[in-house]
Enzyme design. Structure first.
Site, PDB file in Angstrom:
ATOM      1  N   SER A  81       0.777  -0.950   0.016  1.00  0.00           N
ATOM      2  CA  SER A  81       0.080   0.034  -0.159  1.00  0.00           C
ATOM      3  C   SER A  81       1.044   1.240   0.033  1.00  0.00           C
ATOM      4  CB  SER A  81      -0.981   0.036   1.086  1.00  0.00           C
ATOM      5  OG  SER A  81      -1.769   1.149   1.126  1.00  0.00           O
ATOM      6  N   ASP A 103      -9.963  -4.000  -5.273  1.00  0.00           N
ATOM      7  CA  ASP A 103      -9.178  -2.909  -4.553  1.00  0.00           C
ATOM      8  C   ASP A 103      -9.673  -1.542  -5.523  1.00  0.00           C
ATOM      9  OD1 ASP A 103      -7.453  -0.948  -3.834  1.00  0.00           O
ATOM     10  OD2 ASP A 103      -5.757  -2.052  -3.782  1.00  0.00           O
ATOM     11  N   HIS A 150      -8.051  -4.598  -0.815  1.00  0.00           N
ATOM     12  CA  HIS A 150      -6.926  -3.788  -0.529  1.00  0.00           C
ATOM     13  C   HIS A 150      -6.144  -4.315   0.938  1.00  0.00           C
ATOM     14  CE1 HIS A 150      -4.125  -0.332  -1.294  1.00  0.00           C
ATOM     15  NE2 HIS A 150      -4.071  -0.054   0.088  1.00  0.00           N
TER      16      HIS A 150
END
Length: 260
Positions: free
Chosen positions: A82, A184, A214
């Site tokens: 991320s 995501d 995600h």
């Protein structure tokens, strides 16, 4: 968000160390909004310079004993999840202008990189109300408090497709693995990034998990995909590697930098 000592990050790093037989060095960096970008990039690059000093220090008694005994500084991999994947991208660009020897970076792994733009993508519109982790509106708030004052989400820190100089085609980048989850909202940004890197002539591979959300590597209910990711990560790290030599401190293993 969080830190290297946060349980979900620590547990993933522990599993990575076990599965990949690697030494994982997990990095803390200063967070927004108190410390806006590029502070996180600078902190992580400062770590790389420290790691370089550990590798090149002639007086080995002053070196971290774990690194001295177990790290193979000639086989480093940078992994980020991320926001950490965003950081990996930016410090990889910076590393092309610096001499980090004797560190040798053999690969970059960007797991669901946190990118954005002013214009909504199709995946952001599709998952706008169905995303429990990072709905697009929350991502907007993250960028508002992370980017330099006055910057929009089309700033290169957020949107790497807007990098002006130097062009990726001119840079000597390690091979890359980009991980994307089908659920995501940021997946279209990530697909565009892969295409951008590929069109620049770089060695990049896409690993796509259709039903993954995600930050799935950190989520208990997505552990199946996390296990698959670790298996793919091991293969990525082992590819084109040479047998390691033995030393008095047992066999040396790769050093993997992890930014979460």
């Amino acid at each position: 968000m969080f830190s290297a000592s946060t349980v979900i990050f620590h547990d993933f790093c522990r599993k990575m160390a076990q599965k990949a037989n690697t030494l994982v060095v997990s990095i803390d960096y200063r967070l927004a909004p108190e410390h806006r970008l590029p502070t996180a990039y600078n902190d992580c690059f400062d770590f790389l310079k420290w790691l370089q000093s550990q590798a090149s220090e002639e007086d080995r008694s002053t070196v971290d004993p774990w690194l001295d005994c177990y790290a193979d500084f000639s086989r480093c991999f940078w992994f980020g999840e991320s926001a950490g994947a965003n950081i990996v991208h930016h410090i990889a660009l910076r590393a092309t202008t610096e001499d980090l020897r004797p560190l040798q970076v053999k690969g970059l792994v960007l797991s669901q990189p946190f990118f954005g733009s002013e214009e909504r993508t199709a995946s952001e519109i599709e998952l706008e109300h169905d995303e429990p982790i990072i709905p697009p509106a929350l991502c907007d708030e993250f960028w508002k408090f992370s980017l330099p004052h006055g910057a929009s989400r089309d700033h290169p820190y957020s949107n790497p497709l807007n990098e002006v100089l130097p062009p990726l085609s001119k840079l000597d980048l390690p091979r890359m693995l980009v991980v994307v989850g089908g659920l995501d909202p940021l997946r279209d940004h990530q697909f565009s990034y892969v295409s951008h890197v590929h069109e620049a002539g770089k060695n990049v591979k896409l690993l796509f998990f259709r039903d993954a959300q995600h930050s799935f590597p950190l989520m208990a209910d997505q552990s199946m995909y996390a296990d698959m990711l670790l298996k793919c990560l091991v293969k990525f790290m082992q590819r084109r590697s040479k047998p390691t030599e033995t030393s008095g401190c047992r066999r040396r293993i790769s050093a993997c930098m992890n930014a979460c």
